[in-house]
Design an enzyme around this catalytic site. Sequence first.
Site, short mmCIF file in Angstrom:
data_model
loop_
_atom_site.label_atom_id
_atom_site.label_comp_id
_atom_site.label_asym_id
_atom_site.label_seq_id
_atom_site.Cartn_x
_atom_site.Cartn_y
_atom_site.Cartn_z
N GLU A 82 -8.15 -6.99 40.14
CA GLU A 82 -9.10 -7.92 40.78
C GLU A 82 -8.71 -9.36 40.45
OE1 GLU A 82 -12.63 -9.41 38.54
OE2 GLU A 82 -13.57 -7.81 39.69
N ASP A 145 -10.50 -3.81 45.80
CA ASP A 145 -10.69 -5.26 45.96
C ASP A 145 -9.44 -6.04 45.59
OD1 ASP A 145 -11.03 -4.61 43.26
OD2 ASP A 145 -12.80 -5.87 42.98
#
Length: 402
Positions: A82, A145
């Site tokens: 991330e 993500d």
Amino acid sequence: MEGRHMRRALLVLILLLPLAAEALPLSPSMPRSERLTVLDTFWAEWKRLYLREGCGGAYVATSGDGKTTWGGSAAKTLTVSEAHGYGMLALVQMADRDPDAHRLFDLMQAFFVAHPAASGPGLMAWNQTGDCRDAPDGGDRSASDGDLDVALALLKADQRWGGYGKLAASVRTAILAREVTPDGMMMLGDWARNDDDGTYAGSSRSSDFMPASFAAFAAAGDRDARRWSELRDRGYLVWGDLSRRYARKTGLVPDFLTGLPDEPRPVPTNFLEGRFDGAFSWNALRFPWRLSLDLLMTGDERAASHLAALNRWIRKASGGDPLRIATTYRLDGRVPPDQDTGSAAFIAMFAAGATAGSGDAAADQAWLDTLWAALLTIPATEEDYYGNTLKLLAMISLCEET
């Protein structure tokens, strides 16, 4: 006399017409040149705290400020995917203002390539430790993500500098092959498809819905353009319908949903990360920012409409004071016990979302200006990697550097 009657008739007609819509997206009233100066200062501080060279490349040191990394990562965590996606994205967005951005981007690309997920290249192992290796006990699984932000950063880098197109395309292909549900929603990661009892295979995370990225991938011109458009439309449909059914008065979405494909619903307590997995908490806070990027980049009315509902609610719920914004909300807008207020992470994401307004031009501009001002008063020393990084990303967006 006739002219007077004509003017009066025209005035009456004008008064009967609906007010003109706000010019969206909104921007803070501070002149852009001044906003950019503030951004440059914070960018330099963020780099000093978190951007490191080493382990054969460069990475975002999530404990670079001396604060413990959380979110399920291993002891002695170096970074997570991330953070890596955020770092690569920020570097390409700041390239016009930082002459070292290209070199650092290439080092971050090298680190990404050196840490593929166990499922294969194209996705990144989500957690690395201080020995420059992937963390044990699942650190070599992917997180959607991070992979999506890396994919967007590589696409933007190819558009800016050239030479990244092949890798960018391979990441997009890997995401579609290993991180998307059969009905066209983002999975939590490559591991969710094969979990033992199927608990996570039909689940999705609100912060993984990145409609601006999906639109950019569709426009890249490869054979998967239609799938990215379908992902975008499906996400708007599912998250929008879930919000209308479970958060009609607030516009909120939960951190996670389950029940795909037929009965999407908020997940129960302790589904994956903690007590508030089914609430608007530390994952879902990124949802307004993701929608704001789509409004900024494509002008999609679906983003504007959903954000308008969120903006009306949060302005009222906070009493117009950003420092009263809580760190978790139940979908009906109630604040669970023992929540903090005034987090830069939450203020930043609502500030990004405030660019969509709510239909009240004067109040919307004042609210955005108040959020921006509040964000600038919070020193980096009071936040951790997550808060400071989301603040940086929102500032980049609010300075129109996307």
